[in-house]
Design a protein around this motif. Structure first.
Motif, mmCIF file in Angstrom:
data_model
loop_
_atom_site.group_PDB
_atom_site.id
_atom_site.type_symbol
_atom_site.label_atom_id
_atom_site.label_comp_id
_atom_site.label_asym_id
_atom_site.label_seq_id
_atom_site.Cartn_x
_atom_site.Cartn_y
_atom_site.Cartn_z
ATOM 1 N N GLY A 1 0.813 -1.214 0.000
ATOM 2 C CA GLY A 1 0.000 0.000 0.000
ATOM 3 C C GLY A 1 0.840 1.256 0.000
ATOM 4 N N ALA A 2 1.874 1.278 0.843
ATOM 5 C CA ALA A 2 2.732 2.458 0.904
ATOM 6 C C ALA A 2 3.507 2.643 -0.398
ATOM 7 C CB ALA A 2 3.696 2.329 2.082
ATOM 8 N N ALA A 3 4.013 1.561 -0.957
ATOM 9 C CA ALA A 3 4.798 1.671 -2.189
ATOM 10 C C ALA A 3 3.940 2.156 -3.350
ATOM 11 C CB ALA A 3 5.427 0.318 -2.520
ATOM 12 N N LEU A 4 2.750 1.589 -3.516
ATOM 13 C CA LEU A 4 1.880 2.012 -4.617
ATOM 14 C C LEU A 4 1.396 3.442 -4.425
ATOM 15 C CD1 LEU A 4 -0.229 -1.237 -5.165
ATOM 16 C CD2 LEU A 4 1.801 -0.476 -6.393
ATOM 17 N N SER A 5 1.117 3.820 -3.192
ATOM 18 C CA SER A 5 0.670 5.197 -2.941
ATOM 19 C C SER A 5 1.754 6.200 -3.296
ATOM 20 C CB SER A 5 0.265 5.346 -1.471
ATOM 21 O OG SER A 5 -0.787 4.466 -1.147
ATOM 22 N N VAL A 6 2.971 5.923 -2.870
ATOM 23 C CA VAL A 6 4.068 6.845 -3.165
ATOM 24 C C VAL A 6 4.324 6.923 -4.666
ATOM 25 C CG1 VAL A 6 6.555 7.176 -2.895
ATOM 26 C CG2 VAL A 6 5.153 6.614 -0.911
ATOM 27 N N LEU A 7 4.314 5.781 -5.343
ATOM 28 C CA LEU A 7 4.580 5.779 -6.783
ATOM 29 C C LEU A 7 3.512 6.551 -7.554
ATOM 30 C CD1 LEU A 7 5.755 2.087 -7.330
ATOM 31 C CD2 LEU A 7 7.160 4.140 -7.510
ATOM 32 N N PHE A 8 2.251 6.276 -7.285
ATOM 33 C CA PHE A 8 1.182 6.914 -8.050
ATOM 34 C C PHE A 8 1.034 8.389 -7.703
ATOM 35 C CE2 PHE A 8 -1.193 2.632 -8.608
ATOM 36 C CZ PHE A 8 -0.273 2.278 -9.580
ATOM 37 N N VAL A 9 1.105 8.714 -6.418
ATOM 38 C CA VAL A 9 0.930 10.117 -6.021
ATOM 39 C C VAL A 9 2.080 10.968 -6.542
ATOM 40 C CG1 VAL A 9 0.860 11.666 -4.034
ATOM 41 C CG2 VAL A 9 -0.502 9.573 -4.027
ATOM 42 N N TRP A 10 3.296 10.460 -6.434
ATOM 43 C CA TRP A 10 4.429 11.251 -6.911
ATOM 44 C C TRP A 10 4.414 11.396 -8.427
ATOM 45 C CZ3 TRP A 10 7.982 14.653 -5.804
ATOM 46 C CH2 TRP A 10 9.058 14.824 -6.678
ATOM 47 N N THR A 11 4.118 10.310 -9.139
ATOM 48 C CA THR A 11 4.170 10.357 -10.603
ATOM 49 C C THR A 11 3.026 11.181 -11.184
ATOM 50 O OG1 THR A 11 5.205 8.172 -10.609
ATOM 51 C CG2 THR A 11 4.295 8.949 -12.684
ATOM 52 N N LEU A 12 1.826 11.021 -10.646
ATOM 53 C CA LEU A 12 0.662 11.677 -11.234
ATOM 54 C C LEU A 12 0.408 13.071 -10.679
ATOM 55 C CD1 LEU A 12 -1.788 8.628 -11.282
ATOM 56 C CD2 LEU A 12 -0.351 9.491 -13.143
ATOM 57 N N VAL A 13 0.735 13.299 -9.423
ATOM 58 C CA VAL A 13 0.401 14.579 -8.790
ATOM 59 C C VAL A 13 1.656 15.379 -8.464
ATOM 60 C CG1 VAL A 13 -0.788 15.685 -6.848
ATOM 61 C CG2 VAL A 13 -1.701 13.574 -7.837
ATOM 62 N N GLY A 14 2.600 14.740 -7.791
ATOM 63 C CA GLY A 14 3.759 15.480 -7.306
ATOM 64 C C GLY A 14 4.592 16.087 -8.421
ATOM 65 N N GLU A 15 4.870 15.318 -9.442
ATOM 66 C CA GLU A 15 5.695 15.839 -10.530
ATOM 67 C C GLU A 15 4.951 16.893 -11.346
ATOM 68 O OE1 GLU A 15 7.436 12.883 -12.943
ATOM 69 O OE2 GLU A 15 8.658 12.017 -11.335
ATOM 70 N N SER A 16 3.643 16.749 -11.470
ATOM 71 C CA SER A 16 2.878 17.774 -12.199
ATOM 72 C C SER A 16 2.919 19.107 -11.465
ATOM 73 C CB SER A 16 1.428 17.308 -12.372
ATOM 74 O OG SER A 16 1.381 16.096 -13.091
ATOM 75 N N VAL A 17 2.735 19.063 -10.151
ATOM 76 C CA VAL A 17 2.789 20.295 -9.364
ATOM 77 C C VAL A 17 4.183 20.899 -9.410
ATOM 78 C CG1 VAL A 17 2.550 21.241 -7.041
ATOM 79 C CG2 VAL A 17 0.903 19.562 -7.879
ATOM 80 N N LEU A 18 5.201 20.074 -9.280
ATOM 81 C CA LEU A 18 6.574 20.584 -9.298
ATOM 82 C C LEU A 18 6.943 21.149 -10.665
ATOM 83 C CD1 LEU A 18 9.133 20.892 -7.619
ATOM 84 C CD2 LEU A 18 9.832 18.610 -8.364
ATOM 85 N N THR A 19 6.466 20.516 -11.726
ATOM 86 C CA THR A 19 6.751 21.022 -13.074
ATOM 87 C C THR A 19 6.061 22.361 -13.314
ATOM 88 O OG1 THR A 19 6.973 18.760 -13.886
ATOM 89 C CG2 THR A 19 6.619 20.471 -15.518
ATOM 90 N N ALA A 20 4.814 22.481 -12.845
ATOM 91 C CA ALA A 20 4.096 23.756 -13.008
ATOM 92 C C ALA A 20 4.764 24.868 -12.211
ATOM 93 C CB ALA A 20 2.646 23.580 -12.570
ATOM 94 N N PHE A 21 5.198 24.567 -11.008
ATOM 95 C CA PHE A 21 5.872 25.588 -10.194
ATOM 96 C C PHE A 21 7.200 25.998 -10.831
ATOM 97 C CE2 PHE A 21 8.927 26.620 -6.816
ATOM 98 C CZ PHE A 21 8.294 27.715 -6.242
ATOM 99 N N ALA A 22 7.951 25.015 -11.353
ATOM 100 C CA ALA A 22 9.223 25.339 -11.999
ATOM 101 C C ALA A 22 9.011 26.120 -13.285
ATOM 102 C CB ALA A 22 9.997 24.054 -12.282
ATOM 103 N N ALA A 23 7.940 25.816 -14.026
ATOM 104 C CA ALA A 23 7.651 26.568 -15.252
ATOM 105 C C ALA A 23 7.290 28.010 -14.937
ATOM 106 C CB ALA A 23 6.527 25.891 -16.018
ATOM 107 N N ALA A 24 6.616 28.237 -13.814
ATOM 108 C CA ALA A 24 6.302 29.612 -13.417
ATOM 109 C C ALA A 24 7.561 30.398 -13.088
ATOM 110 C CB ALA A 24 5.351 29.602 -12.222
ATOM 111 N N GLN A 25 8.584 29.719 -12.635
ATOM 112 C CA GLN A 25 9.850 30.374 -12.339
ATOM 113 C C GLN A 25 10.784 30.428 -13.548
ATOM 114 O OE1 GLN A 25 10.374 31.838 -9.400
ATOM 115 N NE2 GLN A 25 8.368 31.127 -8.655
ATOM 116 N N GLY A 26 10.358 29.817 -14.647
ATOM 117 C CA GLY A 26 11.186 29.818 -15.848
ATOM 118 C C GLY A 26 12.178 28.682 -15.916
#
Length: 360
Positions: free
Chosen positions: A285-310
């Motif tokens: 449960g912990a492994a699947l949660s970390v993999l899916f949340v980071w890949t689908l949500v975490g990286e999208s948020v981090l990419t959007a924040f980094a794009a706002a900073q250029g």
């Protein structure tokens, strides 16, 4: 009183040999021999027929035994024949054949092969392999049919008929991450790490062998998705009466081979990600949660924040790098990032497995 006899001049008497302790004089030995009588040779009384030798146990010589046709019971006084070194071998060669030390590389390869075979047997079980191949093949077929049917010019481009596969690589990578993570967490769940470590004490070799066994599953998935995607795209294009001459060109074939190799690399890297997550987090449960949340949500948020900073960081994140490796024309930075992340995860997993004492 007897007179003392002196030796003659020039004569030296020979000294008598001293009698050994516990030995009787000669006259005593002769008298005891006369009382005991002459000795007999062993076996002479058997020849005269006075006594009979007891019958030997077991089947008689020449009779078949054990139900094996053509085999006879060997003589009890003759050892069985054991095949030895080849005829004409020197003593040094005989010793080298009997006692041949194994090198460190041979022991290492043997341990890796044993770990790989044990994991491959588990990974290629029908209850795991058939649903996985059927599911990934169905996703690839749906993507290929949708692209050829819904787009206006599906046959253009240099990727050939494997172009739809680039859109579903991220989904297939998530599936392989989940499979690899579940395989490693099941070792904790069922308590089989102890048995594996008794059989293969070297933990780094055990981990590498298990990852190699999971990589075989990734290779099969890559081959299946490529074949299904290509066949579905060709069939859908023929049903729509589209011109597929561009897919038969040399450039399209090279593009298809490039896409297939990059998809294979992405799936192998996803397997390594999932194996590391399952090993480090110990729970499915912990492994699947970390993999899916980071890949689908975490990286999208981090990419959007980094794009706002250029900043452009999508090619250097572990999940986004897999997608860019399979679908981007400029895939070299993504390939470098994926290689670095795989090395980090493998090194961290080996370090954790060597240092930890919690294997249950």
């Amino acid at each position: 009183m007897r007179p003392l006899r002196l030796p003659a001049p020039g004569h030296h008497p020979v000294p008598r040999r001293p009698r050994r302790a516990g030995r009787f004089p000669a006259f005593v030995r002769r008298s005891s021999a006369r009382v005991a009588g002459p000795t007999r040779r062993p076996g002479k009384h058997l020849a005269r027929g006075r006594l009979r030798r007891p019958a030997a146990r077991g089947p008689p010589a020449g009779r078949h035994c054990g139900g094996a046709r053509g085999r006879t019971e060997p003589h009890r006084d003759r050892p069985r024949h054991h095949p030895g070194p080849p005829h004409g071998a020197t003593p040094h060669a005989r010793r080298s054949l009997l006692l041949r030390p194994r090198s460190g590389a041979a022991v290492l390869n043997d341990a890796l092969l044993r770990a790989y075979r044990s994991e491959r047997i588990k990974a290629l079980r029908p209850r795991v392999l058939i649903p996985l191949l059927a599911g990934t093949g169905a996703v690839s077929a749906i993507a290929a049919a949708a692209m050829v049917t819904l787009t206006s010019s599906p046959t253009t481009g240099t990727s050939g008929p494997l172009k739809p596969l680039q859109m579903v690589t991220s989904i297939v990578c998530l599936v392989l991450m989940a499979v690899a993570a579940t395989s490693f967490t099941n070792e904790y769940r069922y308590g089989t790490w102890r048995n594996l470590l008794i059989r293969l004490p070297n933990r780094s070799q055990l981990l590498l062998g298990k990852v190699a066994g999971q990589v075989v599953l990734a290779v099969l998935v890559a081959v299946t998705t490529c074949l299904v995607t290509g066949a579905t795209a060709w069939a859908a294009a023929c049903l729509r009466h589209l011109d597929t001459s561009t897919w038969a060109s040399g450039q399209a074939w090279l593009g298809s081979v490039s896409v297939a190799l990059r998809v294979l690399a992405a799936l192998v890297a996803a397997t390594v990600y999932g194996a590391a997550a399952g090993l480090l987090l110990r729970s499915a449960g912990a492994a699947l949660s970390v993999l899916f949340v980071w890949t689908l949500v975490g990286e999208s948020v981090l990419t959007a924040f980094a794009a706002a900073q250029g900043w452009a960081v999508s090619a250097w994140l572990p999940g986004s790098a897999l997608t860019r490796l399979a679908s981007d024309a400029h895939w070299a930075p993504a390939a470098l990032s994926v290689t670095a992340w795989c090395a980090v995860f493998l090194s961290g997993g080996i370090w954790y497995l060597i240092r930890t004492t919690r294997v249950t």
